[in-house]
Design a protein around this motif. Structure first.
Motif, mmCIF file in Angstrom:
data_model
loop_
_atom_site.group_PDB
_atom_site.id
_atom_site.type_symbol
_atom_site.label_atom_id
_atom_site.label_comp_id
_atom_site.label_asym_id
_atom_site.label_seq_id
_atom_site.Cartn_x
_atom_site.Cartn_y
_atom_site.Cartn_z
ATOM 1 N N PRO A 35 7.954 55.807 42.723
ATOM 2 C CA PRO A 35 7.250 57.036 43.124
ATOM 3 C C PRO A 35 7.839 58.264 42.439
ATOM 4 C CG PRO A 35 8.712 56.277 44.876
ATOM 5 C CD PRO A 35 8.712 55.205 43.823
ATOM 6 N N VAL A 36 6.955 59.176 42.033
ATOM 7 C CA VAL A 36 7.357 60.420 41.380
ATOM 8 C C VAL A 36 6.753 61.577 42.171
ATOM 9 C CG1 VAL A 36 7.279 61.774 39.259
ATOM 10 C CG2 VAL A 36 7.426 59.283 39.135
ATOM 11 N N PRO A 37 7.558 62.511 42.650
ATOM 12 C CA PRO A 37 7.025 63.574 43.500
ATOM 13 C C PRO A 37 6.201 64.588 42.715
ATOM 14 C CG PRO A 37 9.338 63.985 43.026
ATOM 15 C CD PRO A 37 9.021 62.629 42.457
ATOM 16 N N PRO A 38 5.248 65.236 43.376
ATOM 17 C CA PRO A 38 4.504 66.325 42.725
ATOM 18 C C PRO A 38 5.418 67.523 42.504
ATOM 19 C CG PRO A 38 3.909 66.163 45.042
ATOM 20 C CD PRO A 38 4.790 64.986 44.746
ATOM 21 N N LEU A 39 5.191 68.221 41.391
ATOM 22 C CA LEU A 39 6.114 69.270 40.986
ATOM 23 C C LEU A 39 6.053 70.518 41.858
ATOM 24 C CD1 LEU A 39 5.747 69.098 37.110
ATOM 25 C CD2 LEU A 39 7.788 68.542 38.428
ATOM 26 N N ALA A 40 4.850 70.981 42.179
ATOM 27 C CA ALA A 40 4.728 72.275 42.856
ATOM 28 C C ALA A 40 5.431 72.300 44.215
ATOM 29 C CB ALA A 40 3.261 72.669 42.968
ATOM 30 N N PRO A 41 5.146 71.359 45.120
ATOM 31 C CA PRO A 41 5.851 71.402 46.403
ATOM 32 C C PRO A 41 7.349 71.133 46.269
ATOM 33 C CG PRO A 41 4.420 69.475 46.265
ATOM 34 C CD PRO A 41 4.097 70.336 45.102
ATOM 35 N N MET A 42 7.721 70.305 45.316
ATOM 36 C CA MET A 42 9.145 70.040 45.113
ATOM 37 C C MET A 42 9.874 71.309 44.692
ATOM 38 S SD MET A 42 11.591 69.587 42.543
ATOM 39 C CE MET A 42 10.621 69.209 41.086
ATOM 40 N N ALA A 43 9.318 72.030 43.694
ATOM 41 C CA ALA A 43 9.957 73.250 43.215
ATOM 42 C C ALA A 43 10.008 74.310 44.302
ATOM 43 C CB ALA A 43 9.224 73.789 41.991
ATOM 44 N N ALA A 44 8.950 74.388 45.123
ATOM 45 C CA ALA A 44 8.909 75.383 46.195
ATOM 46 C C ALA A 44 9.952 75.108 47.266
ATOM 47 C CB ALA A 44 7.521 75.423 46.810
ATOM 48 N N SER A 45 10.375 73.843 47.392
ATOM 49 C CA SER A 45 11.351 73.491 48.423
ATOM 50 C C SER A 45 12.783 73.813 48.009
ATOM 51 C CB SER A 45 11.238 71.995 48.752
ATOM 52 O OG SER A 45 11.731 71.198 47.679
ATOM 53 N N TYR A 46 12.975 74.179 46.733
ATOM 54 C CA TYR A 46 14.311 74.460 46.208
ATOM 55 C C TYR A 46 14.561 75.968 46.170
ATOM 56 C CZ TYR A 46 15.649 69.799 44.509
ATOM 57 O OH TYR A 46 16.022 68.477 44.407
ATOM 58 N N ALA A 47 15.746 76.372 46.599
ATOM 59 C CA ALA A 47 16.203 77.728 46.330
ATOM 60 C C ALA A 47 16.456 77.855 44.833
ATOM 61 C CB ALA A 47 17.480 78.022 47.107
ATOM 62 N N PRO A 48 16.368 79.068 44.264
ATOM 63 C CA PRO A 48 16.566 79.218 42.815
ATOM 64 C C PRO A 48 17.865 78.615 42.297
ATOM 65 C CG PRO A 48 15.638 81.221 43.714
ATOM 66 C CD PRO A 48 15.936 80.342 44.898
ATOM 67 N N ALA A 49 18.965 78.806 43.004
ATOM 68 C CA ALA A 49 20.246 78.253 42.552
ATOM 69 C C ALA A 49 20.217 76.732 42.562
ATOM 70 C CB ALA A 49 21.381 78.773 43.429
ATOM 71 N N GLU A 50 19.567 76.142 43.570
ATOM 72 C CA GLU A 50 19.457 74.686 43.639
ATOM 73 C C GLU A 50 18.590 74.147 42.507
ATOM 74 O OE1 GLU A 50 19.745 73.707 48.408
ATOM 75 O OE2 GLU A 50 17.815 74.341 47.572
ATOM 76 N N PHE A 51 17.516 74.895 42.193
ATOM 77 C CA PHE A 51 16.625 74.456 41.119
ATOM 78 C C PHE A 51 17.337 74.515 39.779
ATOM 79 C CE2 PHE A 51 12.736 74.754 38.421
ATOM 80 C CZ PHE A 51 12.107 73.612 38.894
ATOM 81 N N ARG A 52 18.148 75.549 39.566
ATOM 82 C CA ARG A 52 18.941 75.627 38.328
ATOM 83 C C ARG A 52 19.904 74.457 38.242
ATOM 84 N NH1 ARG A 52 18.992 81.201 39.647
ATOM 85 N NH2 ARG A 52 21.068 81.010 40.592
ATOM 86 N N ARG A 53 20.527 74.118 39.354
ATOM 87 C CA ARG A 53 21.457 72.983 39.360
ATOM 88 C C ARG A 53 20.721 71.682 39.085
ATOM 89 N NH1 ARG A 53 25.070 70.558 44.371
ATOM 90 N NH2 ARG A 53 26.567 69.410 43.079
#
Length: 274
Positions: free
Chosen positions: A211-229
């Motif tokens: 399974p591969v998650p959809p990008l939009a909800p996944m990115a929205a669930s991350y704080a900016p610092a977490e997404f950078r990491r």
């Protein structure tokens, strides 16, 4: 002749005919010529363009797939599936014109007009003309080396069956989707080039049976610092193991600049369904 021997001979004959048909049909697919026209491409020669081409070759997986440009054999090698051996880039590119290289990269078509398999031209097709030119500039800077891996890709019976049934997707893209220049706000652009091979924007997918998650909800669930990491270190929120995504980050996506990561997350948040 004993009935058991006759049955054995009949089965053996059917197997031989089946294998012969499989090889013949798959060879037709592998060798079929596709009329994909060439388009002129401008290739820069300055140091900055070459350096950016090298970074793009990291981001898009050219280096990781092709053994840092010197060729590779993907493991495991299985007689049933076959062997995937991306060639050494300098040796392979030497017989291609710049326009032929651009077609190979964005449309998955060889000099002879045959489609590749495995190479993800269906996402590389979104590369802008100027970025393709930069990648070609990097390619032209490479030189053949004595330790280049010069193995060949070949397909076993299961691999050939997957080609015939469409489970292994051909690289062929009839019409490229790239624009002339990389957009100033590259969020959508980078998402298409780097993520669309595996991910959809809003719907889950399966890739190689996982399974591969959809990008939009996944990115929205991350704080900016977490997404950078996530995109720099391959570590999920809260230190979560992200599986194969971690490998892709360590090999490819770590080369994203902080402003590019920010642009990708901004775009994905805008794509979140209301």
């Amino acid at each position: 002749m004993h009935i058991g021997a006759r049955l054995g001979l009949g089965v053996a004959t059917l197997v031989v005919l089946g294998v012969g048909g499989l090889v013949g049909a798959s060879e037709w697919v592998l060798r079929r010529s596709h009329a994909v026209p060439l388009t002129p491409i401008a290739v820069p020669h300055d140091a900055a363009a070459l350096a950016e081409g090298s970074r793009l070759a990291t981001l898009t997986g050219c280096k990781s797939c092709h053994g840092d440009g010197r060729g590779a054999v993907w493991t495991p090698v299985d007689w049933r599936e076959g062997q995937v051996a991306p060639p050494p880039i300098a040796r392979s590119a030497a017989r291609y014109s710049d326009a032929e290289l651009a077609r190979l990269i964005r449309q998955g078509v060889t000099k002879e007009g045959r489609t590749l398999f495995i190479m993800p031209a269906w996402s590389m097709t979104y590369l802008a003309d100027d970025d393709v030119g930069r990648i070609i500039a990097w390619i032209r800077s490479l030189k053949p080396a004595p330790d280049d891996v010069q193995a060949s890709t070949w397909f076993g019976p299961v691999g050939r069956w997957k080609i015939l049934t469409g489970k292994t997707r051909p690289s062929l893209v009839a019409d490229p989707h790239g624009v002339a220049k990389r957009p100033a706000d590259p969020g959508r652009y980078l998402t298409q080039v780097l993520c669309s091979e595996c991910h959809a924007l809003t719907e889950p997918r399966a890739h190689d049976g996982k399974p591969v998650p959809p990008l939009a909800p996944m990115a929205a669930s991350y704080a900016p610092a977490e997404f950078r990491r996530l995109l720099h270190d391959g570590v999920g929120a809260g230190g979560r193991d992200v599986g194969f995504m971690g490998t892709i980050v360590k090999e490819n996506l770590h080369a994203l600049r902080p402003d590019e990561v920010e642009a990708v997350q901004r775009y994905l948040r805008e794509m979140l369904p209301e």
